[in-house]
Design a protein around this motif. Structure first.
Motif, PDB file in Angstrom:
ATOM      1  N   LYS A 181      28.046  41.677  50.219  1.00 19.16           N
ATOM      2  CA  LYS A 181      29.034  40.905  51.045  1.00 19.16           C
ATOM      3  C   LYS A 181      30.396  41.154  50.933  1.00 19.16           C
ATOM      4  O   LYS A 181      30.785  41.236  49.618  1.00 19.16           O
ATOM      5  CB  LYS A 181      28.980  39.273  50.909  1.00 19.16           C
ATOM      6  N   LYS A 182      31.149  41.658  51.562  1.00 17.39           N
ATOM      7  CA  LYS A 182      32.576  42.327  51.536  1.00 17.39           C
ATOM      8  C   LYS A 182      33.385  41.153  50.691  1.00 17.39           C
ATOM      9  O   LYS A 182      34.313  41.510  49.760  1.00 17.39           O
ATOM     10  CB  LYS A 182      33.193  42.757  52.641  1.00 17.39           C
ATOM     11  N   GLU A 183      33.482  39.900  51.244  1.00 17.50           N
ATOM     12  CA  GLU A 183      34.386  38.804  50.607  1.00 17.50           C
ATOM     13  C   GLU A 183      34.005  38.633  49.053  1.00 17.50           C
ATOM     14  O   GLU A 183      34.860  38.641  48.098  1.00 17.50           O
ATOM     15  CB  GLU A 183      34.240  37.463  51.212  1.00 17.50           C
ATOM     16  N   ARG A 184      32.777  38.439  48.708  1.00 13.64           N
ATOM     17  CA  ARG A 184      32.230  38.436  47.567  1.00 13.64           C
ATOM     18  C   ARG A 184      32.709  39.644  46.496  1.00 13.64           C
ATOM     19  O   ARG A 184      33.127  39.730  45.326  1.00 13.64           O
ATOM     20  CB  ARG A 184      30.717  38.298  47.315  1.00 13.64           C
ATOM     21  N   ARG A 185      32.808  40.886  47.165  1.00 15.48           N
ATOM     22  CA  ARG A 185      32.753  41.964  46.495  1.00 15.48           C
ATOM     23  C   ARG A 185      34.126  42.221  46.172  1.00 15.48           C
ATOM     24  O   ARG A 185      34.903  42.540  44.973  1.00 15.48           O
ATOM     25  CB  ARG A 185      32.727  43.382  47.211  1.00 15.48           C
ATOM     26  N   LEU A 186      35.317  41.752  47.033  1.00 17.40           N
ATOM     27  CA  LEU A 186      36.636  41.751  46.875  1.00 17.40           C
ATOM     28  C   LEU A 186      36.967  40.504  45.615  1.00 17.40           C
ATOM     29  O   LEU A 186      37.723  41.121  44.899  1.00 17.40           O
ATOM     30  CB  LEU A 186      37.202  41.303  48.086  1.00 17.40           C
ATOM     31  N   GLU A 187      36.193  39.582  45.745  1.00 18.90           N
ATOM     32  CA  GLU A 187      36.606  38.505  44.663  1.00 18.90           C
ATOM     33  C   GLU A 187      36.522  39.111  43.301  1.00 18.90           C
ATOM     34  O   GLU A 187      37.086  38.925  42.413  1.00 18.90           O
ATOM     35  CB  GLU A 187      35.681  37.292  45.029  1.00 18.90           C
ATOM     36  N   ILE A 188      35.146  39.796  43.331  1.00 19.75           N
ATOM     37  CA  ILE A 188      34.779  40.348  42.020  1.00 19.75           C
ATOM     38  C   ILE A 188      35.593  41.455  41.372  1.00 19.75           C
ATOM     39  O   ILE A 188      36.155  41.566  40.233  1.00 19.75           O
ATOM     40  CB  ILE A 188      33.392  40.886  41.938  1.00 19.75           C
ATOM     41  N   TYR A 189      35.972  42.264  42.466  1.00 23.27           N
ATOM     42  CA  TYR A 189      36.780  43.301  42.092  1.00 23.27           C
ATOM     43  C   TYR A 189      38.240  43.104  41.675  1.00 23.27           C
ATOM     44  O   TYR A 189      38.596  43.683  40.762  1.00 23.27           O
ATOM     45  CB  TYR A 189      37.038  44.318  43.471  1.00 23.27           C
ATOM     46  N   LEU A 190      38.605  41.895  42.185  1.00 21.83           N
ATOM     47  CA  LEU A 190      40.088  41.462  41.914  1.00 21.83           C
ATOM     48  C   LEU A 190      40.172  41.113  40.328  1.00 21.83           C
ATOM     49  O   LEU A 190      41.065  41.157  39.636  1.00 21.83           O
ATOM     50  CB  LEU A 190      40.536  40.176  42.698  1.00 21.83           C
ATOM     51  N   LYS A 191      39.089  40.317  39.988  1.00 23.42           N
ATOM     52  CA  LYS A 191      38.967  39.813  38.714  1.00 23.42           C
ATOM     53  C   LYS A 191      38.769  41.041  37.685  1.00 23.42           C
ATOM     54  O   LYS A 191      39.147  41.080  36.420  1.00 23.42           O
ATOM     55  CB  LYS A 191      37.493  39.094  38.464  1.00 23.42           C
ATOM     56  N   ALA A 192      38.075  42.365  37.883  1.00 26.94           N
ATOM     57  CA  ALA A 192      38.022  43.360  37.227  1.00 26.94           C
ATOM     58  C   ALA A 192      39.238  44.210  37.179  1.00 26.94           C
ATOM     59  O   ALA A 192      39.646  44.377  36.062  1.00 26.94           O
ATOM     60  CB  ALA A 192      36.865  44.270  37.870  1.00 26.94           C
ATOM     61  N   LEU A 193      40.010  44.191  38.118  1.00 23.86           N
ATOM     62  CA  LEU A 193      41.327  44.952  38.230  1.00 23.86           C
ATOM     63  C   LEU A 193      42.481  44.308  37.335  1.00 23.86           C
ATOM     64  O   LEU A 193      43.309  44.790  36.727  1.00 23.86           O
ATOM     65  CB  LEU A 193      41.808  45.324  39.489  1.00 23.86           C
ATOM     66  N   ALA A 194      42.185  42.687  37.207  1.00 29.22           N
ATOM     67  CA  ALA A 194      43.133  42.115  36.430  1.00 29.22           C
ATOM     68  C   ALA A 194      42.986  42.408  34.793  1.00 29.22           C
ATOM     69  O   ALA A 194      43.689  42.175  34.039  1.00 29.22           O
ATOM     70  CB  ALA A 194      42.995  40.475  36.723  1.00 29.22           C
ATOM     71  N   LEU A 195      41.741  42.876  34.623  1.00 33.91           N
ATOM     72  CA  LEU A 195      41.445  43.084  32.951  1.00 33.91           C
ATOM     73  C   LEU A 195      42.226  44.544  32.647  1.00 33.91           C
ATOM     74  O   LEU A 195      42.308  44.774  31.548  1.00 33.91           O
ATOM     75  CB  LEU A 195      40.124  42.970  32.861  1.00 33.91           C
ATOM     76  N   TYR A 196      42.331  45.339  33.485  1.00 25.61           N
ATOM     77  CA  TYR A 196      42.758  46.817  33.306  1.00 25.61           C
ATOM     78  C   TYR A 196      44.180  46.847  33.078  1.00 25.61           C
ATOM     79  O   TYR A 196      44.981  46.830  34.202  1.00 25.61           O
ATOM     80  CB  TYR A 196      42.323  47.814  34.585  1.00 25.61           C
TER      81      TYR A 196
END
Length: 399
Positions: free
Chosen positions: A128-143
């Motif tokens: 699901k694109k919405e879920r993927r976007l939500e997870i990716y944004l959390k990941a990018l916040a760590l980098y």
């Protein structure tokens, strides 16, 4: 020792924190202390022999007559640093096991590197694109920067840093596509701003940033970003921005006036600053626009216009070191400006070359102008390592 608040971060600044206390690699400690600490944490799934750690910390030329004692001293310094988090942290977190050293596997902690990797994998696996976007944004916040930036030259760090850097870019680009698809340009632009600080030489990231800023009607910011990118690319690689970047820049320039203006205001905006003497210097992109306009004009008028290329090299045609070349090019720029007429145009067209346009000048006069510039440079900078060469061609009319 209270373990719940222990956090380790290795993206960008290497830090270890617990509750409201933190130590990080910006502290005034030995580089080897942080190297040993990072290696113990990253390799915490196994015990590490003393021989392996000695090889990590000292090459054969640096080793003392008693390397085991030197290693014990280094661990004492590491434990002393950890004790700033908690009085027992040093001996709780680093343990001895069968003569080897290990990071205590019974102490859980948050680790940004593992969490980033886990989130990127989870996002990629989501259908699901919405879920993927939500997870990716959390990941990018760590980098917040590349893996162990201050230890980037260490052999064991290089492949790990490269892996996570590539994973970050891959995740970022997919996230930008998802945001732009949903017209969330503000979020996308924010991610791009952070990205170009981490990866300042990736033109595609600048293009995404400019596209999103255009959508937000921030034309002046697009112009600023383009000029900054152009300088970075030219200073480091001697190249100009790609056609796609220039198209975005032209779009921003074209629409920078967001309301109707009078011809008087247009004239005021176009007016050159007073006291601008000598040749007109511009970016190479604008030089090409002037070149095309002049080529059309001489097709009608028949006037003579010549193009001159001034090239800088070292002795025997070898390249100059970057610092010497930059100094020579800056000095040559001022010589050119003072040697040419107000109607002449000049631009830096490569890392070591200037291009000149001389209207109403025949071939002989153009060669004389080039020789005058070269002689003036040699006279003013007699000890310069630079050697200057010129080439002159007529501007061909656009029929």
């Amino acid at each position: 020792m209270a373990e719940q608040g222990l956090q380790v971060r290795m993206f960008g600044t290497f830090s270890i924190s617990m509750d409201d206390r933190e130590i990080n690699d910006g502290d005034n400690r030995s580089r080897k202390v942080w190297l040993l600490l990072a290696y113990m944490i990253y390799c915490r799934s196994r015990s590490i022999s003393q021989e392996e750690l000695i090889g990590l910390l000292w090459n054969s030329d640096e080793r003392s007559s008693n390397p085991l004692n030197a290693l014990k001293t280094m661990f004492h310094r590491v434990r002393t640093s950890l004790d700033q988090l908690d009085p027992s942290a040093g001996h709780t977190l680093i343990i001895r096991r069968d003569g080897n050293y290990a990071w205590n596997p019974d102490i859980p902690f948050f680790f940004d590197v593992e969490e980033f990797d886990r989130l990127c994998r989870a996002g990629a696996a989501s259908s699901k694109k919405e879920r993927r976007l939500e997870i990716y944004l959390k990941a990018l916040a760590l980098y917040n920067g590349d893996f162990l930036q201050k230890l980037s030259s260490e052999t064991w760090v290089v492949p790990i840093s490269t892996y996570f850097h590539n994973l970050y870019l891959q995740t970022l680009l997919e996230t930008l596509s998802l945001l732009e698809e949903r017209e969330q340009q503000e979020k996308a632009a924010s991610l791009c701003r952070k990205a170009v600080e981490i990866e300042p030489y990736n033109e595609l990231l600048y293009q995404h940033l400019m596209q999103n800023l255009l959508a937000l009607r921030e034309q002046r910011e697009v112009i600023r970003v383009y000029e900054e990118m152009s300088q970075v690319l030219f200073d480091n690689f001697g190249i100009m921005p790609a056609d796609e970047s220039r198209a975005l820049y032209r779009e921003a320039v074209r629409t920078v006036n967001d309301r109707a203006v009078s011809i008087g205001m247009v004239k005021e905006q176009l007016r050159e600053s007073e006291g601008a003497n000598g040749a007109f210097f511009c970016d190479y992109d604008f030089f090409k626009v002037i070149y095309h306009a002049e080529a059309r004009a001489i097709a009608r008028s028949g006037d003579a216009v010549h193009i001159c290329l001034l090239s800088v090299t070292g002795q025997n045609g070898q390249e100059l070191p970057k610092r010497s070349l930059d100094r020579c090019m800056e000095n040559l720029r001022e010589i050119i400006r003072g040697s040419l007429r107000r109607g002449d145009v000049a631009a830096r067209c490569s890392v070591s070359q200037y291009i000149l346009m001389l209207p109403q000048a025949n071939y002989e006069n153009s060669r004389m102008v080039c020789q005058r510039i070269i002689k003036a440079f040699c006279r003013q900078y007699p000890h310069s390592p630079a050697r200057l060469y010129d080439s002159v061609q007529p501007l061909e009319p656009n029929m």
